[in-house]
Design a protein around this motif. Sequence first.
Motif, PDB file in Angstrom:
ATOM      1  N   ARG A   1      18.477  -1.103  -9.405  1.00  0.00           N
ATOM      2  CA  ARG A   1      17.566  -0.427 -10.325  1.00  0.00           C
ATOM      3  C   ARG A   1      16.154  -0.449  -9.742  1.00  0.00           C
ATOM      4  NH1 ARG A   1      19.353  -3.312 -16.028  1.00  0.00           N
ATOM      5  NH2 ARG A   1      21.611  -2.919 -15.874  1.00  0.00           N
ATOM      6  N   PRO A   2      15.868   0.424  -8.812  1.00  0.00           N
ATOM      7  CA  PRO A   2      14.524   0.434  -8.214  1.00  0.00           C
ATOM      8  C   PRO A   2      13.473   0.928  -9.194  1.00  0.00           C
ATOM      9  CG  PRO A   2      15.768   2.346  -7.492  1.00  0.00           C
ATOM     10  CD  PRO A   2      16.731   1.488  -8.277  1.00  0.00           C
ATOM     11  N   ILE A   3      12.228   0.577  -8.927  1.00  0.00           N
ATOM     12  CA  ILE A   3      11.121   1.107  -9.716  1.00  0.00           C
ATOM     13  C   ILE A   3      10.865   2.531  -9.247  1.00  0.00           C
ATOM     14  CG2 ILE A   3       8.693   0.829 -10.345  1.00  0.00           C
ATOM     15  CD1 ILE A   3       8.964  -2.135  -9.716  1.00  0.00           C
ATOM     16  N   VAL A   4      10.880   3.461 -10.153  1.00  0.00           N
ATOM     17  CA  VAL A   4      10.687   4.866  -9.804  1.00  0.00           C
ATOM     18  C   VAL A   4       9.263   5.091  -9.308  1.00  0.00           C
ATOM     19  CG1 VAL A   4      10.680   7.227 -10.701  1.00  0.00           C
ATOM     20  CG2 VAL A   4      12.406   5.598 -11.478  1.00  0.00           C
ATOM     21  N   GLY A   5       9.110   5.954  -8.300  1.00  0.00           N
ATOM     22  CA  GLY A   5       7.782   6.312  -7.818  1.00  0.00           C
ATOM     23  C   GLY A   5       7.222   5.348  -6.791  1.00  0.00           C
ATOM     24  N   SER A   6       5.935   5.514  -6.486  1.00  0.00           N
ATOM     25  CA  SER A   6       5.258   4.717  -5.464  1.00  0.00           C
ATOM     26  C   SER A   6       3.953   4.165  -6.008  1.00  0.00           C
ATOM     27  CB  SER A   6       4.964   5.585  -4.236  1.00  0.00           C
ATOM     28  OG  SER A   6       6.145   6.140  -3.710  1.00  0.00           O
ATOM     29  N   PRO A   7       3.441   3.101  -5.394  1.00  0.00           N
ATOM     30  CA  PRO A   7       2.142   2.578  -5.817  1.00  0.00           C
ATOM     31  C   PRO A   7       1.068   3.660  -5.712  1.00  0.00           C
ATOM     32  CG  PRO A   7       3.238   1.023  -4.368  1.00  0.00           C
ATOM     33  CD  PRO A   7       4.049   2.282  -4.328  1.00  0.00           C
ATOM     34  N   PRO A   8       0.030   3.586  -6.535  1.00  0.00           N
ATOM     35  CA  PRO A   8      -0.982   4.660  -6.551  1.00  0.00           C
ATOM     36  C   PRO A   8      -1.898   4.628  -5.338  1.00  0.00           C
ATOM     37  CG  PRO A   8      -1.650   2.870  -7.982  1.00  0.00           C
ATOM     38  CD  PRO A   8      -0.256   2.535  -7.516  1.00  0.00           C
ATOM     39  N   ASN A   9      -2.507   5.769  -5.080  1.00  0.00           N
ATOM     40  CA  ASN A   9      -3.536   5.885  -4.055  1.00  0.00           C
ATOM     41  C   ASN A   9      -4.802   5.209  -4.575  1.00  0.00           C
ATOM     42  OD1 ASN A   9      -5.512   6.651  -2.254  1.00  0.00           O
ATOM     43  ND2 ASN A   9      -4.934   8.805  -2.201  1.00  0.00           N
ATOM     44  N   LEU A  10      -5.306   4.210  -3.865  1.00  0.00           N
ATOM     45  CA  LEU A  10      -6.480   3.470  -4.321  1.00  0.00           C
ATOM     46  C   LEU A  10      -7.743   4.320  -4.332  1.00  0.00           C
ATOM     47  CD1 LEU A  10      -5.898   0.005  -2.595  1.00  0.00           C
ATOM     48  CD2 LEU A  10      -5.375   0.675  -4.943  1.00  0.00           C
ATOM     49  N   LEU A  11      -7.696   5.468  -3.673  1.00  0.00           N
ATOM     50  CA  LEU A  11      -8.830   6.388  -3.704  1.00  0.00           C
ATOM     51  C   LEU A  11      -8.811   7.264  -4.948  1.00  0.00           C
ATOM     52  CD1 LEU A  11      -8.690   7.522   0.027  1.00  0.00           C
ATOM     53  CD2 LEU A  11     -10.536   6.209  -1.013  1.00  0.00           C
ATOM     54  N   ASP A  12      -7.684   7.271  -5.630  1.00  0.00           N
ATOM     55  CA  ASP A  12      -7.537   8.141  -6.803  1.00  0.00           C
ATOM     56  C   ASP A  12      -6.626   7.475  -7.828  1.00  0.00           C
ATOM     57  OD1 ASP A  12      -7.729  10.355  -8.441  1.00  0.00           O
ATOM     58  OD2 ASP A  12      -6.099  11.432  -7.460  1.00  0.00           O
ATOM     59  N   LEU A  13      -7.089   6.374  -8.385  1.00  0.00           N
ATOM     60  CA  LEU A  13      -6.283   5.630  -9.348  1.00  0.00           C
ATOM     61  C   LEU A  13      -6.152   6.400 -10.660  1.00  0.00           C
ATOM     62  CD1 LEU A  13      -7.690   2.015  -8.858  1.00  0.00           C
ATOM     63  CD2 LEU A  13      -5.396   2.812  -8.274  1.00  0.00           C
ATOM     64  N   PRO A  14      -4.999   6.330 -11.294  1.00  0.00           N
ATOM     65  CA  PRO A  14      -4.841   6.982 -12.602  1.00  0.00           C
ATOM     66  C   PRO A  14      -5.699   6.301 -13.657  1.00  0.00           C
ATOM     67  CG  PRO A  14      -2.927   5.631 -12.086  1.00  0.00           C
ATOM     68  CD  PRO A  14      -3.770   5.654 -10.850  1.00  0.00           C
ATOM     69  N   ALA A  15      -6.035   7.040 -14.699  1.00  0.00           N
ATOM     70  CA  ALA A  15      -6.828   6.475 -15.785  1.00  0.00           C
ATOM     71  C   ALA A  15      -6.025   5.437 -16.541  1.00  0.00           C
ATOM     72  CB  ALA A  15      -7.265   7.591 -16.738  1.00  0.00           C
ATOM     73  N   GLY A  16      -6.733   4.459 -17.111  1.00  0.00           N
ATOM     74  CA  GLY A  16      -6.051   3.438 -17.899  1.00  0.00           C
ATOM     75  C   GLY A  16      -5.252   2.487 -17.025  1.00  0.00           C
ATOM     76  N   CYS A  17      -4.079   2.107 -17.505  1.00  0.00           N
ATOM     77  CA  CYS A  17      -3.195   1.224 -16.743  1.00  0.00           C
ATOM     78  C   CYS A  17      -2.693   1.960 -15.508  1.00  0.00           C
ATOM     79  CB  CYS A  17      -2.019   0.787 -17.621  1.00  0.00           C
ATOM     80  SG  CYS A  17      -0.774  -0.171 -16.721  1.00  0.00           S
ATOM     81  N   ALA A  18      -2.901   1.376 -14.330  1.00  0.00           N
ATOM     82  CA  ALA A  18      -2.517   2.044 -13.088  1.00  0.00           C
ATOM     83  C   ALA A  18      -1.009   2.209 -12.956  1.00  0.00           C
ATOM     84  CB  ALA A  18      -3.063   1.261 -11.893  1.00  0.00           C
ATOM     85  N   PHE A  19      -0.243   1.439 -13.725  1.00  0.00           N
ATOM     86  CA  PHE A  19       1.212   1.507 -13.615  1.00  0.00           C
ATOM     87  C   PHE A  19       1.820   2.574 -14.520  1.00  0.00           C
ATOM     88  CE2 PHE A  19       5.535  -0.250 -14.667  1.00  0.00           C
ATOM     89  CZ  PHE A  19       6.096  -0.068 -13.403  1.00  0.00           C
ATOM     90  N   HIS A  20       1.044   3.151 -15.423  1.00  0.00           N
ATOM     91  CA  HIS A  20       1.654   4.014 -16.434  1.00  0.00           C
ATOM     92  C   HIS A  20       2.419   5.220 -15.880  1.00  0.00           C
ATOM     93  CE1 HIS A  20      -0.894   7.633 -16.641  1.00  0.00           C
ATOM     94  NE2 HIS A  20      -1.955   6.868 -16.530  1.00  0.00           N
ATOM     95  N   PRO A  21       2.033   5.808 -14.713  1.00  0.00           N
ATOM     96  CA  PRO A  21       2.832   6.934 -14.216  1.00  0.00           C
ATOM     97  C   PRO A  21       4.263   6.543 -13.826  1.00  0.00           C
ATOM     98  CG  PRO A  21       0.641   6.962 -13.237  1.00  0.00           C
ATOM     99  CD  PRO A  21       0.800   5.633 -13.909  1.00  0.00           C
TER     100      PRO A  21
END
Length: 342
Positions: A282-302
Motif C-alpha cells: 500500500r504505497p503512499i500515492v503521489g510524490s513529496p512536494p516541490n519545496l519551491l512551490d509548497l501547497p497551501a495549508g498542510c503540505a501533505f493534503h494533496p
Amino acid sequence: MTEQLVADSRRAQSPLLSVRDLQVEFTTSAGIARALDGVSFDVQAGETLAILGESGSGKSVTSQAIMALLPKPAGSIVGGSILYDGIDLAKEPVSRVRDLCATDIAMIFQDPLSSLNPVFRIGDQVAEPFRRRLGMGKKEALARALELLKRVGIADAERRISNYPHQFSGGQRQRIMIAMAIALKPRILIADEPTTALDVTVQAQIMRLLAELQAETGMAMILISHDLGVVADSASRVAIMYAGRIIETGGIREVYDHPQHPYTKGLLDSIPGAHAMGEPLRPIVGSPPNLLDLPAGCAFHPRCPIAVPECRAAVPSLREPEGAALGHHVACIRAEEVRSHD
C-alpha cells in the motif's frame, strides 16, 4: 548544598541538544526553497532519537545544519536556534562549530567510500583525530586506531590497518567510519542513513554495533533514516518529517502502534509484511512536494486520503491529540480520526 543539588538536577534534566524553530533556505536558480521550516526537537544524554521520512523531507539538511555543513553559499540558516551546552551553534562562526563538532558531536555519513580518502591508509585516517586534536605521536595514535578497528569488528585488524578504503567491503567501510566518529568519545553521534545500500544481515550488525557503543559510552544518538524497520528496535523516540517540518513525534512504540498522522500511517502501511500474506503493498500515492512551490495549508493534503477543505486553510501546528500518550504530538487536524481507525 540544597541549592547546588537543585542546580545539578536541573542540568541533568536539561536536553543535551535543543533545536528550536530551525529554518534553512537554499537559493537556487529557480528561487528560494525553504528546506526546513520551524523544526524543533530535544535530545537527552544517552537517548536515541530517530528522524524518519521520505527523501527530500529535510532529514539530512537537519544534520548538516547542526554540523555547519550546509553547502555554501546556497544553503543558510535563516531562523531558529541550535543550543548545545549553552552555545547557539546557529549563530557561531562555521570554524567555531566545526572545532566543537570535532570533539563533541560526530557524524557518520551515508556513503563511507566517498567519505574516506582513497589515497591514505585506513590506519592513518582513523589515527588522524588523535594526532590533530590530542597531539599524539604517530606510533601512539596508530596504536589507538588499532584498538578502535578491533572494537568495531574489523577482522585481522593488525594486518588490515595498512589497507586502503577500496580493499574493504561496504559493511567494513561503515565500521571504519564508526571508528573514526567515536575516536574522541563524542557526546552526540549523528548517524545519517548508516545502513544505506547494505544487505539486511549487515544492517543488523551495524545497528547492533551502534547500540553497544552507545551503551558503553553513554552518548546520545540522532539516527536519520527512511527505513522504519531499521530503527524500530533502536530508537527511544521518533520524529517524522515531511516537506521540511516535523509532523509527528513521540515515543517510538506509541507512534508505531498508534500513528495519528495520515503520512505516518502511510509509511507504516507501506512496509512489506505489514499486512496479511498475499495482500498488495500500500504505497503512499503521489510524490513529496516541490519545496519551491509548497501547497497551501498542510503540505501533505494533496496526497492525503482523508483530506478535507480545512486542510488547505492553514499549516497545522504540532499538538497533543485527545487520547494520545504524553509527549505524542501530531500536526494534523484529523489526528483523532486517524487514531480511532488504527
